[in-house]
Design a protein around this motif. Structure first.
Motif, PDB file in Angstrom:
ATOM      1  N   PRO A 255       0.803  -1.223   0.000  1.00  0.00           N
ATOM      2  CA  PRO A 255       0.000   0.000   0.000  1.00  0.00           C
ATOM      3  C   PRO A 255       0.835   1.271   0.000  1.00  0.00           C
ATOM      4  O   PRO A 255       1.869   1.361   0.675  1.00  0.00           O
ATOM      5  CB  PRO A 255      -0.817  -0.119   1.291  1.00  0.00           C
TER       6      PRO A 255
ATOM      7  N   THR B  61     -10.935 -11.650   5.558  1.00  0.00           N
ATOM      8  CA  THR B  61     -10.634 -10.631   4.553  1.00  0.00           C
ATOM      9  C   THR B  61      -9.665 -11.171   3.518  1.00  0.00           C
ATOM     10  O   THR B  61      -9.788 -10.882   2.318  1.00  0.00           O
ATOM     11  CB  THR B  61     -10.037  -9.375   5.219  1.00  0.00           C
TER      12      THR B  61
ATOM     13  N   GLU C  90     -10.681  -3.836  -6.574  1.00  0.00           N
ATOM     14  CA  GLU C  90     -11.257  -4.266  -5.300  1.00  0.00           C
ATOM     15  C   GLU C  90     -10.301  -5.203  -4.563  1.00  0.00           C
ATOM     16  O   GLU C  90     -10.139  -5.114  -3.342  1.00  0.00           O
ATOM     17  CB  GLU C  90     -12.591  -4.961  -5.543  1.00  0.00           C
TER      18      GLU C  90
ATOM     19  N   ALA D   9      -7.513  -3.216  -3.037  1.00  0.00           N
ATOM     20  CA  ALA D   9      -7.970  -2.493  -1.844  1.00  0.00           C
ATOM     21  C   ALA D   9      -8.029  -3.416  -0.639  1.00  0.00           C
ATOM     22  O   ALA D   9      -7.669  -3.022   0.487  1.00  0.00           O
ATOM     23  CB  ALA D   9      -9.333  -1.865  -2.114  1.00  0.00           C
ATOM     24  N   LEU D  10      -8.460  -4.654  -0.857  1.00  0.00           N
ATOM     25  CA  LEU D  10      -8.543  -5.609   0.256  1.00  0.00           C
ATOM     26  C   LEU D  10      -7.154  -5.987   0.759  1.00  0.00           C
ATOM     27  O   LEU D  10      -6.916  -6.052   1.969  1.00  0.00           O
ATOM     28  CB  LEU D  10      -9.301  -6.859  -0.184  1.00  0.00           C
ATOM     29  N   TYR D  11      -6.218  -6.225  -0.163  1.00  0.00           N
ATOM     30  CA  TYR D  11      -4.852  -6.531   0.268  1.00  0.00           C
ATOM     31  C   TYR D  11      -4.214  -5.327   0.970  1.00  0.00           C
ATOM     32  O   TYR D  11      -3.451  -5.485   1.928  1.00  0.00           O
ATOM     33  CB  TYR D  11      -3.994  -6.968  -0.912  1.00  0.00           C
TER      34      TYR D  11
ATOM     35  N   GLN E 297      -5.847  -3.208   2.766  1.00  0.00           N
ATOM     36  CA  GLN E 297      -6.465  -3.218   4.102  1.00  0.00           C
ATOM     37  C   GLN E 297      -5.755  -4.215   5.013  1.00  0.00           C
ATOM     38  O   GLN E 297      -5.496  -3.915   6.193  1.00  0.00           O
ATOM     39  CB  GLN E 297      -7.940  -3.594   3.955  1.00  0.00           C
ATOM     40  N   LEU E 298      -5.424  -5.373   4.480  1.00  0.00           N
ATOM     41  CA  LEU E 298      -4.703  -6.379   5.266  1.00  0.00           C
ATOM     42  C   LEU E 298      -3.318  -5.878   5.658  1.00  0.00           C
ATOM     43  O   LEU E 298      -2.892  -6.033   6.813  1.00  0.00           O
ATOM     44  CB  LEU E 298      -4.563  -7.671   4.455  1.00  0.00           C
TER      45      LEU E 298
ATOM     46  N   ARG F 118      -2.303  -2.789   5.972  1.00  0.00           N
ATOM     47  CA  ARG F 118      -2.412  -1.716   6.967  1.00  0.00           C
ATOM     48  C   ARG F 118      -2.654  -2.285   8.364  1.00  0.00           C
ATOM     49  O   ARG F 118      -2.136  -1.773   9.357  1.00  0.00           O
ATOM     50  CB  ARG F 118      -3.532  -0.751   6.578  1.00  0.00           C
ATOM     51  N   ARG F 119      -3.441  -3.348   8.434  1.00  0.00           N
ATOM     52  CA  ARG F 119      -3.689  -3.952   9.745  1.00  0.00           C
ATOM     53  C   ARG F 119      -2.414  -4.599  10.282  1.00  0.00           C
ATOM     54  O   ARG F 119      -2.126  -4.536  11.486  1.00  0.00           O
ATOM     55  CB  ARG F 119      -4.817  -4.979   9.655  1.00  0.00           C
TER      56      ARG F 119
END
Length: 260
Positions: A79, A192, A204, A207-209, A211-212, A214-215
């Motif tokens: 990201p 996720t 999409e 964006a999901l990867y 999100q992972l 960032r977590r």
């Protein structure tokens, strides 16, 4: 080649160094399924204690880039827009005092199995001492290290070669991963990841990867302090060897090599 040996070899005109920039990852895993790293604030405190630039300069002899607690810098699905985590000893000390950890001695398990492991663990222990924290470095067998680190110490040395980010997450960060050295087990995270794998729309899925990742950066047990260059050497007469990360399609392409 190790960074120090590469530096020596460079002085020899009969040798040429081939360096794939920042193609691997070095980290310290913080075991999120054990005390005190069950507390996310303690995990964050340790990430704030790391002087990443010094680790890269000393352990890697400057041959690498600073890490930001995520695998795969420069790879697809890494990201953009996440600020580089900087050292903040005062904030780390505050978080550790709040969690009641400052008076405890914690163990980091390491080994000579990979170049830089023991040096990085020792230097990080010195950096942690700046916050009043005691970290004991324990050295284990190189023959069984990667198996032993799953059960020994609350921290451990970690490295990974080149692979896709989804492969890395699947192998090391899911509840059922066989090599989940950081003990990161979150059902929501698993869900996720499964959603990302089954998403056909590229935007999409990205964006999901993201999100992972960032977590992982915010909560996970990976203190990724550096991305070493992949260093190889050839005789000066050998041509056609490319600076490719290990395990990739352009690595070890001896079919393209010739003698000048």
């Amino acid at each position: 080649m190790t960074p120090t040996f590469a530096r020596t070899a460079e002085a020899d005109r009969a040798v040429r160094i081939v360096a794939a920039k920042g193609s691997t990852a070095h980290a310290i895993v913080l075991k999120c399924d054990q005390e005190p790293f069950e507390n996310p604030e303690v995990t964050l405190a340790f990430k704030l204690l790391a002087d990443r630039r010094k680790l890269v300069d000393v352990v890697l002899a400057g041959r690498g880039t600073v890490g930001n607690d995520m695998f795969g810098k420069g790879y697809q699905y890494y990201p953009d827009g996440i600020a580089q985590r900087e050292r903040d000893v005062a904030e780390a000390r505050s978080l550790l005092r709040k969690a009641g950890v400052l008076n405890k001695t914690l163990s980091i398990y390491t080994s000579s199995v990979a170049a830089g492991f023991v040096e990085a663990a020792t230097l990080f222990a010195e950096q942690a001492a700046d916050a009043g924290l005691r970290v004991k470095v324990t050295t284990g067998s190189s023959e069984t290290y990667f198996k032993d680190q799953l059960t020994k110490g609350v921290m451990g040395s970690h490295r990974s070669g080149a692979m896709t980010i989804p492969t890395y997450i699947n192998d090391r960060l899911l509840t059922g991963s066989n090599f989940n050295a950081s003990g990161w087990r979150r059902k929501g995270f698993d869900a996720t990841f499964a959603e990302a794998q089954s998403t056909t729309d590229e935007a999409e899925r990205g964006a999901l990867y993201g999100q992972l990742q960032r977590r992982i950066h915010d909560e996970g047990g990976l203190l990724v302090w550096g991305h070493p260059d992949w260093l190889n050497a050839t005789a000066a007469r050998v041509r056609g060897v490319s600076a490719a990360p290990p395990n990739t399609l352009d690595s070890a392409r001896f079919d393209k090599v010739w003698l000048a």
